[in-house]
Scaffold this motif. Structure first.
Motif, PDB file in Angstrom:
ATOM      1  N   UNK A  76      -8.743  15.107 -13.729  1.00  0.00           N
ATOM      2  CA  UNK A  76      -8.750  14.759 -12.298  1.00  0.00           C
ATOM      3  C   UNK A  76      -8.746  16.015 -11.441  1.00  0.00           C
ATOM      4  N   UNK A  97      -8.271   8.801  -6.543  1.00  0.00           N
ATOM      5  CA  UNK A  97      -7.714   9.305  -5.279  1.00  0.00           C
ATOM      6  C   UNK A  97      -8.130  10.750  -5.045  1.00  0.00           C
ATOM      7  N   UNK A  98      -7.998  11.542  -6.124  1.00  0.00           N
ATOM      8  CA  UNK A  98      -8.287  12.966  -5.978  1.00  0.00           C
ATOM      9  C   UNK A  98      -9.763  13.195  -5.687  1.00  0.00           C
ATOM     10  N   UNK A 150       0.828  -1.228   0.000  1.00  0.00           N
ATOM     11  CA  UNK A 150       0.000   0.000   0.000  1.00  0.00           C
ATOM     12  C   UNK A 150       0.849   1.259   0.000  1.00  0.00           C
ATOM     13  N   UNK A 151       2.160   1.130   0.280  1.00  0.00           N
ATOM     14  CA  UNK A 151       2.993   2.343   0.273  1.00  0.00           C
ATOM     15  C   UNK A 151       2.978   3.049  -1.070  1.00  0.00           C
ATOM     16  N   UNK A 195     -11.815  16.980  -9.089  1.00  0.00           N
ATOM     17  CA  UNK A 195     -11.588  16.891  -7.649  1.00  0.00           C
ATOM     18  C   UNK A 195     -11.838  18.219  -6.941  1.00  0.00           C
ATOM     19  N   UNK A 223       0.712   2.881  -3.357  1.00  0.00           N
ATOM     20  CA  UNK A 223      -0.616   3.482  -3.525  1.00  0.00           C
ATOM     21  C   UNK A 223      -0.713   4.768  -2.703  1.00  0.00           C
ATOM     22  N   UNK A 224      -0.241   4.662  -1.471  1.00  0.00           N
ATOM     23  CA  UNK A 224      -0.309   5.826  -0.575  1.00  0.00           C
ATOM     24  C   UNK A 224       0.467   6.999  -1.175  1.00  0.00           C
ATOM     25  N   UNK A 225       1.658   6.688  -1.646  1.00  0.00           N
ATOM     26  CA  UNK A 225       2.489   7.750  -2.218  1.00  0.00           C
ATOM     27  C   UNK A 225       1.773   8.383  -3.408  1.00  0.00           C
ATOM     28  N   UNK A 226       1.213   7.522  -4.240  1.00  0.00           N
ATOM     29  CA  UNK A 226       0.505   8.035  -5.416  1.00  0.00           C
ATOM     30  C   UNK A 226      -0.673   8.904  -4.979  1.00  0.00           C
ATOM     31  N   UNK A 227      -1.445   8.374  -4.084  1.00  0.00           N
ATOM     32  CA  UNK A 227      -2.651   9.077  -3.647  1.00  0.00           C
ATOM     33  C   UNK A 227      -2.289  10.440  -3.060  1.00  0.00           C
ATOM     34  N   UNK A 228      -1.272  10.431  -2.215  1.00  0.00           N
ATOM     35  CA  UNK A 228      -0.902  11.666  -1.540  1.00  0.00           C
ATOM     36  C   UNK A 228      -0.359  12.692  -2.531  1.00  0.00           C
ATOM     37  N   UNK A 229       0.576  12.259  -3.338  1.00  0.00           N
ATOM     38  CA  UNK A 229       1.195  13.240  -4.235  1.00  0.00           C
ATOM     39  C   UNK A 229       0.110  13.801  -5.156  1.00  0.00           C
ATOM     40  N   UNK A 230      -0.823  12.945  -5.509  1.00  0.00           N
ATOM     41  CA  UNK A 230      -1.937  13.409  -6.335  1.00  0.00           C
ATOM     42  C   UNK A 230      -2.843  14.325  -5.538  1.00  0.00           C
ATOM     43  N   UNK A 231      -3.164  13.895  -4.344  1.00  0.00           N
ATOM     44  CA  UNK A 231      -4.204  14.615  -3.604  1.00  0.00           C
ATOM     45  C   UNK A 231      -3.749  16.013  -3.244  1.00  0.00           C
ATOM     46  N   UNK A 232      -2.456  16.274  -3.337  1.00  0.00           N
ATOM     47  CA  UNK A 232      -2.005  17.648  -3.133  1.00  0.00           C
ATOM     48  C   UNK A 232      -1.562  18.268  -4.439  1.00  0.00           C
ATOM     49  N   UNK A 257      -1.003  16.408 -12.527  1.00  0.00           N
ATOM     50  CA  UNK A 257      -2.083  15.439 -12.737  1.00  0.00           C
ATOM     51  C   UNK A 257      -2.864  15.830 -13.981  1.00  0.00           C
ATOM     52  N   UNK A 300       6.201   9.440   1.446  1.00  0.00           N
ATOM     53  CA  UNK A 300       4.943   9.916   0.864  1.00  0.00           C
ATOM     54  C   UNK A 300       4.539  11.254   1.481  1.00  0.00           C
TER      55      UNK A 300
END
Lengths: 258, 258, 258
Positions: free
Chosen positions: A21, B8-9, A1-2, A25, A4-13, A17, C21
């Motif tokens: 998206x 994710x976003x 999940x790391x 978002x 995934x987590x890294x992807x999600x986080x870097x994306x979510x901020x 992208x 992350x």
């Protein structure tokens, strides 16, 4: 999940992208608003989009600058993608948006500007806006206006000098002898976003100096009247109402001195 | 990764998502607080949850309205899911929460209300709250109180008219002849959240008018005293303390005029 | 997608996650800034990192405390990971950072402290900082200074008593007879972050009391002068400038009374 987590986080901020998206978002859809507050959606369409933005007295381009400045001043990143794109569509150039973010770093704090950078980065990427369309880091500066600057420097020296020499130093060297002289955003526009930021953050004590400077730089009284109405919607009625007595006083003193 | 990124976003900004994920994501657990600041967890349990919320003088329902208003006023979306749910559990109706968000758009700015919409949308979905439980976009309005409204209109005309005709127009048409007359949130509750928003954002200059209006609308002095204590915890001591002299002045003038 | 959503969300709001992350996600890189606002990157490197942070008169450790307090006061979580780590690197102990977050709950609001908890939790985990390095929830308190406390209590009783007995009660019991007496953050440092929070949020009316208390607690005038310059960059020039007259007045009255 790391991973995934890294992807999600870097994306979510909002690291680089795809357009869709970011768009998806960072905006609350009209349907979302209707599903929670049907009246709010009605006010948005009828009053804000359908009326305020179309009022004469302040151009859509200037209303975009005002709105972008209010969002950065209040660190409201979620609304930025929509209003940054709208600003570019309304004729604010990429260079002017870039300078607005830099200017806001000084007038609303470094973290606010950094939040805006995270959003603008994606929009510049999505629109293929490259370094050639951005201001130079250290361009040739515009000439300084000596009389007004002498008065400002004297006032800051007398009032701030006994309290913080550092604040005096940076106010002179960085703001009035550098930032304000950068050529990629007109002094009138710098004043417009500065006054907007002061009203949006309720910093009434600083309005008199900057509104006078704004009007010296070409902002008209009818335009300023519209700025107050625009900011009321984006920063709330109380901030606009608290600015009114100070704005009124500046208007009166300037017309009296004519 | 685009699909993942988009997912994710859209999730991380609270597009429709399952209850569990919103709950998990948007709250800091007691365990988290203990792992960073054991004293803060103690104050939270003993003083805030164990004492403040249980004080007589202001109902849990009203404390929820005050807390929700303070969060929206300060654009603190992370705390909203917990306190929006608590408000519904404490007897704030979905229609009242919907109206609170719409009301806050005018008193704290459109972006603040949009942030609240993103959260309420998920909670309404999770609880199966549909359009039938929401206020109409344009319901039949309550009758206006003519004497007070005439005084307000005259004051705004005199004080704001010379500065911004647009601000005068929208203040009358949208706020006092529309928003405040909407039937799904009682005038006393609109005043409660308005005064809370003013205190939470340090907008002291606007408190006198709205606190008098609040007490005319039925907010009692003991209730207002508890609002100050509640807001101190959620918006910080300095905002509560800065409101004290103005609240004191309103209390004194009203008791003197009896 | 529920599992993915849950993962993305819990991650994107900083539940326990790998160092990389968090680091990647929560910082805007120098490259990002250059790609949007080359001038802002120049000001950041030359003026802020290269000059302000190295000025004598306020240590890097104190500048870190000031910056962390300004970020928490303005609820700017995105900048927190960088500046929390920098604070620990500059000699702020984990216990002091923990106490700073607890202190800020009272002076900037519970939700601000909770946002800081979400960030500190990850950094404490990444650095292996456990309960043994954190303050006790209820340690033995330092003795209270009776004369100053008597004056404070009398003033609050007279001014706040008629308005909110609850506010008087918690101000005494929780703040001045508990929080301020906790041993893991020196009174001088509590004053430093309190004054910083007041300036960063434009709460000018509360500065006089807390700046006098800060200087009684050992904050020097040269240090306070540097606090103003530091806060100008992180909370914006207008907040620093609005604090100047009040700070000047305190400086003058204290030197006159010597």
């Amino acid at each position: 999940m790391n991973e995934l987590a890294a992807a999600a986080l870097s994306v979510s901020l909002a690291a680089a992208t795809p357009v869709e998206s970011v768009t998806k978002a960072r905006t609350v859809s009209a349907e979302d608003v209707r599903s929670v507050a049907p009246a709010l959606e009605r006010y948005t369409q009828e009053a804000l989009v359908g009326d305020v933005w179309k009022r004469p007295g302040l151009s859509a381009r200037d209303r975009s600058l005002v709105t972008v400045a209010a969002l950065i001043a209040r660190n409201q990143t979620v609304g930025m993608p929509h209003y940054f794109r709208l600003a570019l569509d309304n004729g604010v150039t990429p260079a002017e948006l870039s300078e607005t973010i830099t200017h806001m770093a000084f007038y609303t704090g470094w973290p606010n500007a950094m939040g805006a950078v995270g959003v603008a980065r994606d929009i510049f990427a999505e629109r293929g806006i490259g370094p050639d369309q951005l201001p130079k880091a250290a361009p040739e500066l515009m000439p300084i206006e000596p009389v007004g600057e002498a008065a400002r420097a004297t006032s800051v020296h007398q009032n701030v000098g006994p309290v913080s020499e550092g604040l005096v130093k940076y106010t002179g060297e960085l703001l009035f002898h550098d930032l304000w002289l950068r050529p990629d955003l007109a002094p009138r526009d710098r004043s417009l976003i500065t006054v907007t930021a002061l009203i949006a953050n309720g910093q009434v004590a600083q309005i008199t100096f900057h509104l006078n400077r704004a009007m010296d730089n070409g902002l008209t009284q009818p335009q300023m009247s519209e700025v107050l109405a625009q900011v009321a919607f984006y920063a709330g009625w109380p901030n606009a109402m608290s600015a009114v007595p100070v704005v009124k006083d500046v208007f009166e003193k300037r017309s009296a001195s004519k």
